[in-house]
Design a protein around this motif. Structure first.
Motif, mmCIF file in Angstrom:
data_model
loop_
_atom_site.group_PDB
_atom_site.id
_atom_site.type_symbol
_atom_site.label_atom_id
_atom_site.label_comp_id
_atom_site.label_asym_id
_atom_site.label_seq_id
_atom_site.Cartn_x
_atom_site.Cartn_y
_atom_site.Cartn_z
ATOM 1 N N GLY A 25 120.843 44.691 43.647
ATOM 2 C CA GLY A 25 120.951 43.806 42.491
ATOM 3 C C GLY A 25 122.182 42.933 42.535
ATOM 4 O O GLY A 25 122.133 41.750 42.182
ATOM 5 N N SER A 26 123.300 43.489 42.992
ATOM 6 C CA SER A 26 124.526 42.697 43.057
ATOM 7 C C SER A 26 124.419 41.586 44.099
ATOM 8 O O SER A 26 125.084 40.552 43.990
ATOM 9 C CB SER A 26 125.718 43.595 43.387
ATOM 10 O OG SER A 26 125.620 44.111 44.705
ATOM 11 N N MET A 27 123.562 41.779 45.106
ATOM 12 C CA MET A 27 123.391 40.783 46.156
ATOM 13 C C MET A 27 122.491 39.626 45.728
ATOM 14 O O MET A 27 122.513 38.563 46.341
ATOM 15 C CB MET A 27 122.825 41.448 47.412
ATOM 16 C CG MET A 27 123.746 42.501 48.024
ATOM 17 S SD MET A 27 122.961 43.486 49.331
ATOM 18 C CE MET A 27 122.762 42.226 50.598
ATOM 19 N N SER A 28 121.699 39.839 44.676
ATOM 20 C CA SER A 28 120.732 38.806 44.274
ATOM 21 C C SER A 28 120.886 38.350 42.828
ATOM 22 O O SER A 28 120.205 37.420 42.398
ATOM 23 C CB SER A 28 119.306 39.331 44.475
ATOM 24 O OG SER A 28 119.084 40.508 43.724
ATOM 25 N N ALA A 29 121.778 38.981 42.068
ATOM 26 C CA ALA A 29 121.876 38.710 40.631
ATOM 27 C C ALA A 29 122.194 37.257 40.313
ATOM 28 O O ALA A 29 121.778 36.742 39.264
ATOM 29 C CB ALA A 29 122.935 39.621 39.999
ATOM 30 N N ASN A 30 122.920 36.573 41.188
ATOM 31 C CA ASN A 30 123.297 35.184 40.924
ATOM 32 C C ASN A 30 122.310 34.173 41.501
ATOM 33 O O ASN A 30 122.552 32.966 41.452
ATOM 34 C CB ASN A 30 124.698 34.916 41.478
ATOM 35 C CG ASN A 30 125.777 35.632 40.681
ATOM 36 O OD1 ASN A 30 125.978 35.369 39.501
ATOM 37 N ND2 ASN A 30 126.458 36.565 41.327
ATOM 38 N N MET A 31 121.193 34.663 42.042
ATOM 39 C CA MET A 31 120.210 33.779 42.657
ATOM 40 C C MET A 31 118.962 33.581 41.797
ATOM 41 O O MET A 31 118.107 32.756 42.126
ATOM 42 C CB MET A 31 119.790 34.325 44.023
ATOM 43 C CG MET A 31 120.934 34.490 45.002
ATOM 44 S SD MET A 31 120.375 35.205 46.578
ATOM 45 C CE MET A 31 121.942 35.402 47.433
ATOM 46 N N ILE A 32 118.830 34.329 40.714
ATOM 47 C CA ILE A 32 117.663 34.253 39.838
ATOM 48 C C ILE A 32 118.079 34.776 38.472
ATOM 49 O O ILE A 32 118.944 35.645 38.370
ATOM 50 C CB ILE A 32 116.489 35.089 40.416
ATOM 51 C CG1 ILE A 32 115.237 34.951 39.541
ATOM 52 C CG2 ILE A 32 116.897 36.536 40.585
ATOM 53 C CD1 ILE A 32 114.010 35.643 40.131
ATOM 54 N N LEU A 210 108.649 30.175 45.179
ATOM 55 C CA LEU A 210 108.337 30.046 46.605
ATOM 56 C C LEU A 210 109.567 29.808 47.469
ATOM 57 O O LEU A 210 109.513 29.974 48.694
ATOM 58 C CB LEU A 210 107.327 28.908 46.822
ATOM 59 C CG LEU A 210 105.952 29.106 46.164
ATOM 60 C CD1 LEU A 210 105.058 27.900 46.448
ATOM 61 C CD2 LEU A 210 105.294 30.395 46.665
ATOM 62 N N THR A 211 110.662 29.411 46.847
ATOM 63 C CA THR A 211 111.868 29.106 47.641
ATOM 64 C C THR A 211 112.983 30.137 47.427
ATOM 65 O O THR A 211 114.106 29.914 47.884
ATOM 66 C CB THR A 211 112.403 27.704 47.298
ATOM 67 O OG1 THR A 211 112.781 27.669 45.912
ATOM 68 C CG2 THR A 211 111.350 26.641 47.570
ATOM 69 N N LEU A 212 112.678 31.223 46.771
ATOM 70 C CA LEU A 212 113.703 32.244 46.555
ATOM 71 C C LEU A 212 114.121 32.874 47.885
ATOM 72 O O LEU A 212 113.290 33.084 48.772
ATOM 73 C CB LEU A 212 113.165 33.339 45.621
ATOM 74 C CG LEU A 212 112.976 32.966 44.150
ATOM 75 C CD1 LEU A 212 112.305 34.109 43.411
ATOM 76 C CD2 LEU A 212 114.309 32.620 43.501
ATOM 77 N N PRO A 213 115.411 33.177 48.052
ATOM 78 C CA PRO A 213 115.873 33.840 49.282
ATOM 79 C C PRO A 213 115.181 35.194 49.473
ATOM 80 O O PRO A 213 114.742 35.831 48.515
ATOM 81 C CB PRO A 213 117.375 34.009 49.044
ATOM 82 C CG PRO A 213 117.722 32.996 48.010
ATOM 83 C CD PRO A 213 116.519 32.875 47.138
ATOM 84 N N ALA A 214 115.122 35.628 50.718
ATOM 85 C CA ALA A 214 114.441 36.885 51.040
ATOM 86 C C ALA A 214 115.052 38.065 50.295
ATOM 87 O O ALA A 214 114.329 38.972 49.835
ATOM 88 C CB ALA A 214 114.505 37.128 52.546
ATOM 89 N N ILE A 215 116.391 38.077 50.128
ATOM 90 C CA ILE A 215 117.033 39.210 49.465
ATOM 91 C C ILE A 215 116.559 39.346 48.017
ATOM 92 O O ILE A 215 116.477 40.454 47.486
ATOM 93 C CB ILE A 215 118.581 39.078 49.518
ATOM 94 C CG1 ILE A 215 119.245 40.324 48.938
ATOM 95 C CG2 ILE A 215 119.039 37.823 48.778
ATOM 96 C CD1 ILE A 215 118.927 41.601 49.665
#
Length: 296
Positions: A25-32, A210-215
């Motif tokens: 979660g900490s690795m992706s929390a700022n991406m979505i 569709l463009t979200l990072p893999a993580i």
């Protein structure tokens, strides 16, 4: 196998699975946005649990009585999950996991108010030791920071979510009317997902999926299947077999699991001083599980 032992095994698995959501979660929390991520996780988890329900017990008419129960529980868990990922935008995974370990002492209070579960002096001591260990980690073993109560915004936001989580545990036992854990979980997921879509529909529709990072997708599927579908069932299963305080006692293992996750993901280990606080949380778990004098 005795019901209480089944409950303990369920919560041991629960703590290991939950820990992964902190690191990922900490690795992706700022991406979505937290609302969009959790809306997706509720949908995926609902599909997984729905298949399990169809393959096992099915949904009997009595499970549909008083559907408001599912919205109460789903709302509590939706609040918890959204605030968790909001907090992880700035909080370190191990620090957030330490905040999570404060839930047993809160759950014990809610357990008394809602179910009149009485916590003995020895159990209160164990909860206090766990709370000290949690504060040790949260404030990074810095007594000056503790005296000034310098707590990060992420930890403060997540703490509010943990209060919601702690209330959820005794509410499961109070609101369950004999429904199997998977059926009760499905109702909770459906209601929680509905509330999340109502609250965060702009974030859901505004996300370019569709463009979200893999993580982000890895995190979504992990938290949906392992940290939602599986842990929902495990938590409800255990809540029907153990007192609320003992159910939540297993959260004391979370910082230890998170440390292993962080090392495994290549994020490094915490400082040696932090391990002192983690050791206290493990001691609290041991004392709580050895204490069989709680009145249920």
């Amino acid at each position: 196998m005795r019901p209480d032992i089944q409950g303990h095994l369920a919560m041991l698995t629960f703590s290991a699975l939950v820990a992964g959501s902190f690191s990922l979660g900490s690795m992706s929390a700022n991406m979505i946005s937290p609302a969009a991520l959790n809306a997706a996780r509720f949908v995926i988890a609902g599909v997984v649990i729905g298949v399990a329900v169809v393959a096992t017990t099915g949904v009997k008419p009595q499970a549909l009585r008083a559907p408001w129960r599912y919205f109460v529980l789903g709302g509590l868990f939706a609040v918890y999950f959204v605030l968790m990922f909001e907090g992880l935008k700035t909080a370190r995974p191990i620090s957030a996991a330490a905040v999570f370990t404060l839930t047993p002492i809160i759950a014990a209070g809610f357990g008394w108010v809602l179910l009149r579960q009485v916590t003995t002096g020895r159990m209160a001591l164990a909860l206090a030791i766990g709370a000290v260990g949690a504060l040790w980690v949260i404030f990074r073993a810095d007594l000056a920071a503790l005296r000034r109560f310098e707590i990060g915004r992420g930890e403060a936001v997540y703490f509010i979510g943990c209060v919601s989580h702690a209330l959820y545990t005794p509410m499961v036992r109070k609101l369950n009317r004999g429904e199997p854990a998977v059926v009760f979980t499905l109702g909770t997921l459906f209601a929680g997902g509905t509330l999340l879509f109502v609250y965060g529909w702009r974030d859901v529709l505004g996300t370019d999926w569709l463009t979200l990072p893999a993580i982000v997708w890895i995190t979504i599927f992990y938290v949906a299947i392992f940290a939602s579908a599986a842990t929902f069932v495990l938590l409800q299963f255990a809540s029907l077999r153990l007192p609320s305080a003992k159910v939540m006692a297993y959260t004391y293992l979370t910082p230890s699991w998170v440390i292993l996750w962080e090392i495994g993901l290549g994020n490094g280990a915490p400082s040696a001083l932090v391990f002192g606080g983690v050791a206290l949380t493990i001691l609290a778990l041991y004392l709580l599980l050895k204490n069989d004098s709680i009145v249920t």
